[in-house]
Design an enzyme around this catalytic site. Structure first.
Site, PDB file in Angstrom:
ATOM      1  N   THR A  32       0.842  -1.192   0.000  1.00 12.67           N
ATOM      2  CA  THR A  32       0.000   0.000   0.000  1.00 12.67           C
ATOM      3  C   THR A  32       0.879   1.245   0.000  1.00 12.67           C
ATOM      4  OG1 THR A  32      -1.734  -1.167   1.212  1.00 12.67           O
ATOM      5  CG2 THR A  32      -1.774   1.233   1.291  1.00 12.67           C
ATOM      6  N   ASP A  87       6.399  -3.774  -0.776  1.00 12.24           N
ATOM      7  CA  ASP A  87       5.658  -2.792   0.017  1.00 12.24           C
ATOM      8  C   ASP A  87       6.546  -1.588   0.285  1.00 12.24           C
ATOM      9  OD1 ASP A  87       3.541  -1.754   1.422  1.00 12.24           O
ATOM     10  OD2 ASP A  87       3.322  -3.471   2.764  1.00 12.24           O
ATOM     11  N   GLY A  88       5.934  -0.463   0.597  1.00 13.16           N
ATOM     12  CA  GLY A  88       6.669   0.748   0.911  1.00 13.16           C
ATOM     13  C   GLY A  88       6.946   0.863   2.399  1.00 13.16           C
ATOM     14  N   ASP A  90       7.525   4.186   5.665  1.00  9.92           N
ATOM     15  CA  ASP A  90       7.585   5.596   6.025  1.00  9.92           C
ATOM     16  C   ASP A  90       8.993   6.014   6.434  1.00  9.92           C
ATOM     17  OD1 ASP A  90       4.767   6.037   5.684  1.00  9.92           O
ATOM     18  OD2 ASP A  90       4.467   4.924   7.527  1.00  9.92           O
ATOM     19  N   LYS A  99       6.064   1.620   9.305  1.00  7.52           N
ATOM     20  CA  LYS A  99       5.044   1.639   8.281  1.00  7.52           C
ATOM     21  C   LYS A  99       3.701   1.993   8.912  1.00  7.52           C
ATOM     22  CE  LYS A  99       4.784  -1.822   5.499  1.00  7.52           C
ATOM     23  NZ  LYS A  99       4.404  -0.869   4.423  1.00  7.52           N
ATOM     24  N   GLY A 101       1.551   4.677   7.365  1.00  9.95           N
ATOM     25  CA  GLY A 101       1.029   5.978   6.972  1.00  9.95           C
ATOM     26  C   GLY A 101      -0.330   5.892   6.306  1.00  9.95           C
ATOM     27  N   GLU A 108      -0.715  -5.360   6.104  1.00 10.48           N
ATOM     28  CA  GLU A 108       0.597  -5.385   5.453  1.00 10.48           C
ATOM     29  C   GLU A 108       1.542  -6.322   6.195  1.00 10.48           C
ATOM     30  OE1 GLU A 108       1.021  -0.907   3.551  1.00 10.48           O
ATOM     31  OE2 GLU A 108       1.395  -1.182   5.677  1.00 10.48           O
TER      32      GLU A 108
END
Length: 229
Positions: A32, A87-88, A90, A99, A101, A108
């Site tokens: 996400t 996945d990303g 923060d 993570k 955000g 996740e």
């Protein structure tokens, strides 16, 4: 500044590079956030060209993006395992992540932890020497007052995350609220994560400790891949 130096361009580079790590036959955790969205877009283009994969989205956003991109979807309880999750984050410090955000960190973490290979995609602005970003903590609504008190005892200052375009707080896909907790400089993410997990009413926190296998970093001059082991 050239387009190559913009933050969006750096994110796109990282997202597209991570998409190339996916192979035909893989079950892929779809993360996400804005950088993971570039991965989903690139995977959709690859599927159109013949890549055979199944995606497991981690949020409503990633599900909608994957459907628009034409990626076949499945669920964690319908497969034998997850080959790779992308996945990303923060904030990233030597493979330790914060993570959440997008308030999807519970789902996740479930998908990312289940994956044989967890790849994090970020622009270089997310790299730091020590974790300092507020830690998102998902809490059962009825437990908010007691959880906030317990979190303050751990040295954090919690703030209830408000929704942007409606009255009231953000509500997660699990029906809970999110506290953004400022701990200042986090010296021991593992110990803090364990303490947060022990607070009654806490579903999940945004500290991802020792889960990432590789960090794909988009910078002004290209992409580098950092190994965490």
């Amino acid at each position: 500044m050239s387009d190559g130096g913009t933050r969006a361009a750096r994110k796109r580079r990282a997202g597209e590079r991570a998409a190339k790590m996916v192979r035909t036959g893989d079950v892929v955790g779809l993360g996400t956030g804005s950088t993971a969205a570039y991965t989903i877009e690139a995977l959709g283009e690859a599927v159109e060209q013949g890549l055979d994969i199944q995606g497991i989205p981690t949020s409503y956003q990633s599900r909608a993006l994957a459907l628009d991109a034409g990626i076949p979807l499945t669920a964690l309880d319908a497969v034998d395992g997850v080959d790779i999750a992308i996945d990303g984050a923060d904030q990233v410090v030597a493979g330790q992540l914060i993570k959440g955000g997008g308030a999807a960190h519970a789902q996740e973490k479930i998908v990312d932890a289940a994956a044989d290979r967890f790849v994090v995609v970020v622009d270089d602005g997310k790299l730091a020497d020590q974790l300092t970003h507020p830690v998102p903590v998902e809490v059962v609504p009825e437990a908010r007052p007691t959880a906030m008190a317990a979190i303050r005892d751990l040295g954090g200052e919690p703030t209830l995350r408000d929704a942007g375009r409606k009255d009231g707080p953000v509500i997660t896909q699990h029906g809970n609220v999110v506290l953004d907790v400022d701990f200042g400089r986090i010296a021991d993410p593992a110990a803090l994560g364990a303490s947060l997990a022990s607070v009654p009413g806490v579903l999940e926190h945004g500290l991802f400790v020792d889960l990432a296998d590789e960090i794909v970093v988009g910078g002004p001059n290209g992409v580098r891949v950092l190994e965490t082991n």
